[in-house]
Design a protein around this motif. Structure first.
Motif, PDB file in Angstrom:
ATOM      1  N   GLY A   1       0.798  -1.216   0.000  1.00 50.25           N
ATOM      2  CA  GLY A   1       0.000   0.000   0.000  1.00 50.25           C
ATOM      3  C   GLY A   1       0.833   1.270   0.000  1.00 50.25           C
ATOM      4  O   GLY A   1       2.009   1.259  -0.362  1.00 50.25           O
ATOM      5  N   THR A   2       0.213   2.362   0.409  1.00 47.16           N
ATOM      6  CA  THR A   2       0.874   3.673   0.439  1.00 47.16           C
ATOM      7  C   THR A   2       0.953   4.158   1.876  1.00 47.16           C
ATOM      8  O   THR A   2      -0.024   4.076   2.619  1.00 47.16           O
ATOM      9  N   LEU A   3       2.132   4.669   2.254  1.00 52.46           N
ATOM     10  CA  LEU A   3       2.282   5.230   3.594  1.00 52.46           C
ATOM     11  C   LEU A   3       2.118   6.747   3.536  1.00 52.46           C
ATOM     12  O   LEU A   3       2.789   7.424   2.760  1.00 52.46           O
ATOM     13  N   VAL A   4       1.191   7.265   4.353  1.00 56.04           N
ATOM     14  CA  VAL A   4       1.035   8.714   4.473  1.00 56.04           C
ATOM     15  C   VAL A   4       1.836   9.127   5.703  1.00 56.04           C
ATOM     16  O   VAL A   4       1.579   8.622   6.808  1.00 56.04           O
ATOM     17  N   CYS A   5       2.814   9.994   5.512  1.00 53.53           N
ATOM     18  CA  CYS A   5       3.783  10.215   6.588  1.00 53.53           C
ATOM     19  C   CYS A   5       4.320  11.642   6.572  1.00 53.53           C
ATOM     20  O   CYS A   5       3.938  12.448   5.737  1.00 53.53           O
ATOM     21  N   GLU A   6       5.235  11.923   7.479  1.00 55.26           N
ATOM     22  CA  GLU A   6       5.874  13.234   7.508  1.00 55.26           C
ATOM     23  C   GLU A   6       6.835  13.378   6.327  1.00 55.26           C
ATOM     24  O   GLU A   6       7.375  12.399   5.832  1.00 55.26           O
ATOM     25  N   GLU A   7       7.041  14.631   5.951  1.00 53.10           N
ATOM     26  CA  GLU A   7       7.866  14.921   4.781  1.00 53.10           C
ATOM     27  C   GLU A   7       9.346  14.678   5.078  1.00 53.10           C
ATOM     28  O   GLU A   7       9.814  14.966   6.173  1.00 53.10           O
ATOM     29  N   ASP A   8      10.082  14.157   4.106  1.00 52.40           N
ATOM     30  CA  ASP A   8      11.536  14.216   4.230  1.00 52.40           C
ATOM     31  C   ASP A   8      12.104  14.808   2.946  1.00 52.40           C
ATOM     32  O   ASP A   8      11.384  15.015   1.977  1.00 52.40           O
ATOM     33  N   LYS A   9      13.382  15.090   2.956  1.00 49.57           N
ATOM     34  CA  LYS A   9      14.019  15.847   1.877  1.00 49.57           C
ATOM     35  C   LYS A   9      13.742  15.255   0.494  1.00 49.57           C
ATOM     36  O   LYS A   9      13.411  15.980  -0.442  1.00 49.57           O
ATOM     37  N   SER A  10      13.837  13.945   0.372  1.00 46.02           N
ATOM     38  CA  SER A  10      13.722  13.339  -0.960  1.00 46.02           C
ATOM     39  C   SER A  10      12.326  13.531  -1.552  1.00 46.02           C
ATOM     40  O   SER A  10      12.144  13.485  -2.765  1.00 46.02           O
ATOM     41  N   MET A  11      11.342  13.781  -0.703  1.00 46.65           N
ATOM     42  CA  MET A  11       9.976  13.902  -1.211  1.00 46.65           C
ATOM     43  C   MET A  11       9.746  15.234  -1.916  1.00 46.65           C
ATOM     44  O   MET A  11       8.765  15.418  -2.619  1.00 46.65           O
ATOM     45  N   GLU A  12      10.670  16.187  -1.696  1.00 46.12           N
ATOM     46  CA  GLU A  12      10.523  17.504  -2.336  1.00 46.12           C
ATOM     47  C   GLU A  12      10.993  17.499  -3.783  1.00 46.12           C
ATOM     48  O   GLU A  12      10.812  18.471  -4.505  1.00 46.12           O
ATOM     49  N   ASP A  13      11.675  16.425  -4.187  1.00 44.67           N
ATOM     50  CA  ASP A  13      12.213  16.393  -5.545  1.00 44.67           C
ATOM     51  C   ASP A  13      11.124  16.219  -6.602  1.00 44.67           C
ATOM     52  O   ASP A  13      11.323  16.520  -7.760  1.00 44.67           O
ATOM     53  N   VAL A  14      10.006  15.706  -6.186  1.00 42.26           N
ATOM     54  CA  VAL A  14       8.916  15.509  -7.142  1.00 42.26           C
ATOM     55  C   VAL A  14       8.045  16.763  -7.142  1.00 42.26           C
ATOM     56  O   VAL A  14       7.558  17.199  -6.104  1.00 42.26           O
ATOM     57  N   LEU A  15       7.880  17.316  -8.337  1.00 35.69           N
ATOM     58  CA  LEU A  15       7.172  18.589  -8.474  1.00 35.69           C
ATOM     59  C   LEU A  15       5.684  18.453  -8.164  1.00 35.69           C
ATOM     60  O   LEU A  15       5.120  19.182  -7.362  1.00 35.69           O
ATOM     61  N   VAL A  16       5.058  17.507  -8.843  1.00 31.20           N
ATOM     62  CA  VAL A  16       3.630  17.267  -8.648  1.00 31.20           C
ATOM     63  C   VAL A  16       3.454  15.805  -8.274  1.00 31.20           C
ATOM     64  O   VAL A  16       3.886  14.917  -8.989  1.00 31.20           O
ATOM     65  N   ARG A  17       2.880  15.570  -7.099  1.00 29.43           N
ATOM     66  CA  ARG A  17       2.693  14.195  -6.634  1.00 29.43           C
ATOM     67  C   ARG A  17       1.405  13.617  -7.218  1.00 29.43           C
ATOM     68  O   ARG A  17       1.324  12.433  -7.477  1.00 29.43           O
ATOM     69  N   GLY A  18       0.402  14.464  -7.372  1.00 26.14           N
ATOM     70  CA  GLY A  18      -0.865  13.915  -7.840  1.00 26.14           C
ATOM     71  C   GLY A  18      -1.769  14.955  -8.489  1.00 26.14           C
ATOM     72  O   GLY A  18      -1.600  16.161  -8.300  1.00 26.14           O
ATOM     73  N   VAL A  19      -2.725  14.452  -9.272  1.00 28.94           N
ATOM     74  CA  VAL A  19      -3.724  15.296  -9.928  1.00 28.94           C
ATOM     75  C   VAL A  19      -5.087  14.826  -9.431  1.00 28.94           C
ATOM     76  O   VAL A  19      -5.365  13.632  -9.437  1.00 28.94           O
ATOM     77  N   ALA A  20      -5.902  15.767  -8.994  1.00 30.65           N
ATOM     78  CA  ALA A  20      -7.214  15.379  -8.475  1.00 30.65           C
ATOM     79  C   ALA A  20      -8.316  16.163  -9.170  1.00 30.65           C
ATOM     80  O   ALA A  20      -8.054  17.202  -9.780  1.00 30.65           O
ATOM     81  N   TYR A  21      -9.523  15.646  -9.076  1.00 30.98           N
ATOM     82  CA  TYR A  21     -10.659  16.394  -9.629  1.00 30.98           C
ATOM     83  C   TYR A  21     -11.840  16.262  -8.680  1.00 30.98           C
ATOM     84  O   TYR A  21     -11.912  15.336  -7.879  1.00 30.98           O
ATOM     85  N   ASP A  22     -12.729  17.201  -8.792  1.00 31.19           N
ATOM     86  CA  ASP A  22     -13.888  17.233  -7.917  1.00 31.19           C
ATOM     87  C   ASP A  22     -15.078  17.761  -8.714  1.00 31.19           C
ATOM     88  O   ASP A  22     -15.051  18.903  -9.162  1.00 31.19           O
ATOM     89  N   ARG A  23     -16.069  16.877  -8.902  1.00 30.36           N
ATOM     90  CA  ARG A  23     -17.261  17.338  -9.634  1.00 30.36           C
ATOM     91  C   ARG A  23     -18.398  17.625  -8.666  1.00 30.36           C
ATOM     92  O   ARG A  23     -19.545  17.711  -9.059  1.00 30.36           O
ATOM     93  N   ASN A  24     -18.008  17.763  -7.409  1.00 31.05           N
ATOM     94  CA  ASN A  24     -19.028  17.895  -6.376  1.00 31.05           C
ATOM     95  C   ASN A  24     -19.267  19.307  -5.915  1.00 31.05           C
ATOM     96  O   ASN A  24     -19.817  19.537  -4.858  1.00 31.05           O
ATOM     97  N   GLU A  25     -18.775  20.261  -6.696  1.00 30.60           N
ATOM     98  CA  GLU A  25     -18.979  21.646  -6.292  1.00 30.60           C
ATOM     99  C   GLU A  25     -19.907  22.350  -7.263  1.00 30.60           C
ATOM    100  O   GLU A  25     -20.098  21.913  -8.390  1.00 30.60           O
ATOM    101  N   ALA A  26     -20.471  23.431  -6.784  1.00 25.68           N
ATOM    102  CA  ALA A  26     -21.343  24.254  -7.609  1.00 25.68           C
ATOM    103  C   ALA A  26     -20.956  25.709  -7.394  1.00 25.68           C
ATOM    104  O   ALA A  26     -20.400  26.060  -6.356  1.00 25.68           O
TER     105      ALA A  26
END
Ligand code: ASP
Ligand code: MG
Length: 425
Positions: free
Chosen positions: A237-262
């Motif tokens: 699975g995926t671990l959600v955790c505190e940030e460390d230095k190596s995690m800053e090297d990735v510019l965009v971790r994810g893309v999300a969308y939300d069709r639940n707003e008006a």
């Protein structure tokens, strides 16, 4: 020996066979030497079914009564899970929210947890029981049943883990981790090994449905290591955790969308001090969460104010705005619920420029018009017409190199930085 909180979502307890599978997983964790607390959601589709019953009665339900109805789904599943464990010769006790004093405020349908009494849980664990706690529900100081908002069982699980100072909180769901985007929409989406609390928070808040946002806030506040795993596989699975230095090297971790707003636009608002407060104050009093807000530059002393709310609050928000219109002297109200919000998220944005520009370019090259924009330190969101959701998400996923595997932890993504040269926001 560790204390582990496991949470199983609706699909994982979707039928009695799956419930038996959950029982086996809990027992396996106990046999491995752990104390096990399991938090469960209602069987899949059940909460929706209950809400439909409510909707057949009224389109403006009394939220106290609605909570009385929708909280019942979890009562069924905890009893079934406890019995499934017992049927395997295990020991188990189920608890409803009020029985472990999951005390919340009185904001029905989206109540916030104030405290949990860990004592009954500890007592049952001490007797060798697997403790099965109902997700999603709590009780206010007056003894009313409350619920924590859709997906609230995640929050129950993390709050229970925090209250018990558990060693880990494992969220079992129908996906095997957190993905770069919705894999049902984008086949090239990839599973992340790790993601920071902050990124997960932004992704959850912009519509990635894998975890309820408040569960991540809780986990971050109490530093609960949070695993997102599948209840159907043995993938880590995926671990959600505190940030460390190596995690800053990735510019965009994810893309999300939300069709639940008006979207609501208050037109012709006098451009004088205090007007925004007169619109958003009453919305706040009704506990309506406003997301994006854009105010146009004023012309002839009047301006348009546009904001978005969740679709569930759309009617209520319109009522509030219409009531306030006279007092503020606005000319009219326009509404549009055919919108989507697409967002990019990554802690790497803090140290790199040109990210928003690259996003706008990717959208414009697909001919997608941007209606509203908002940014935070690690996020850029754009509101677009709902029909473009999928196209926008795919374009962004490709534009930020997410179709390819991430660099291994510790490696520096030199190419990502280089590609941004010359682009400044
Ligand atoms: N049963 C609730 C819902 O469907 C809570 C949850 O699943 O976490 O939203
Ligand atoms: Mg859920």
């Amino acid at each position: 020996m560790a204390l582990i909180v496991q949470k199983y979502g609706g699909t994982s307890v979707g039928d009695t066979n799956r419930i038996k599978n959950v029982a086996l997983r809990c027992l396996a964790a106990q046999e491995a030497g752990h104390d096990v607390v399991v938090v469960v959601s209602a069987m899949s589709g059940e909460t929706n079914r209950l809400l439909k019953l409510v909707a057949q009665i009224t389109d403006r339900p009394d939220e106290r009564e609605q909570d009385v109805v929708v909280a019942t789904g979890e009562q069924v599943s905890i009893g079934l899970v406890a019995m499934a464990i017992q049927a395997q010769q295990g020991k188990a006790t189920s608890f409803l929210g009020h029985q472990v004093r999951i005390v919340t405020d009185s904001t029905f349908s989206k109540a916030r947890i104030k405290s949990i009494d860990a004592q009954p849980i500890r007592a049952a664990l001490a007797k060798g029981h697997i403790v099965v706690v109902a997700g999603f529900q709590g009780v206010d100081e007056e003894g009313n049943v409350t619920t924590l908002g859709r997906g609230g069982s995640d929050t129950t699980a993390v709050a229970v883990a925090a209250a018990l100072q558990a060693d880990a909180c494992e969220i079992y769901t129908d996906v095997d981790g957190v993905y770069t985007t919705d894999p049902n929409m984008v086949p090239a989406a990839r599973k992340l090994d790790r993601i920071t609390y902050e990124e997960m928070l932004e992704l959850a808040s912009v519509g990635a449905k894998v975890l309820q946002i408040r569960s991540v806030e809780f986990a971050m506040k109490y530093k609960v290591p949070l695993w997102v795993k599948s209840s159907f596989t043995d993938d880590p699975g995926t671990l959600v955790c505190e940030e460390d230095k190596s995690m800053e090297d990735v510019l965009v971790r994810g893309v999300a969308y939300d069709r639940n707003e008006a979207k609501i636009t208050v037109c012709g608002v006098p451009d004088v001090p205090g007007i925004a407060a007169k619109i958003f104050g009453p919305l706040d009093e009704k506990a309506i969460v406003v997301d994006l807000i854009v105010q146009n530059p004023s012309k002839d002393g009047r301006t348009d104010l546009t904001f978005t709310v969740g679709k569930a609050d759309f009617l209520k928000a319109q009522d509030v705005v219409k009531a306030a219109m006279k007092e503020i002297g606005a000319v009219g109200v326009e509404t549009d619920d055919d919108i989507a919000k697409v967002s990019i998220v990554g802690v790497g944005m803090r140290n790199h420029s040109g990210v928003a520009a690259r996003m706008f370019k990717a959208l414009s090259s697909e001919g997608i018009n941007i209606q509203m924009i908002s940014t935070s330190e690690i996020k850029v969101s754009c509101v677009v017409a709902a029909k473009y959701t999928e196209l926008a998400v795919r374009a962004l996923h490709t534009a930020f190199g997410l179709d390819q595997p991430m660099p291994p932890a510790g490696a520096t993504a030199v190419s990502e930085t280089a590609a941004l040269k010359g682009e400044k926001v």
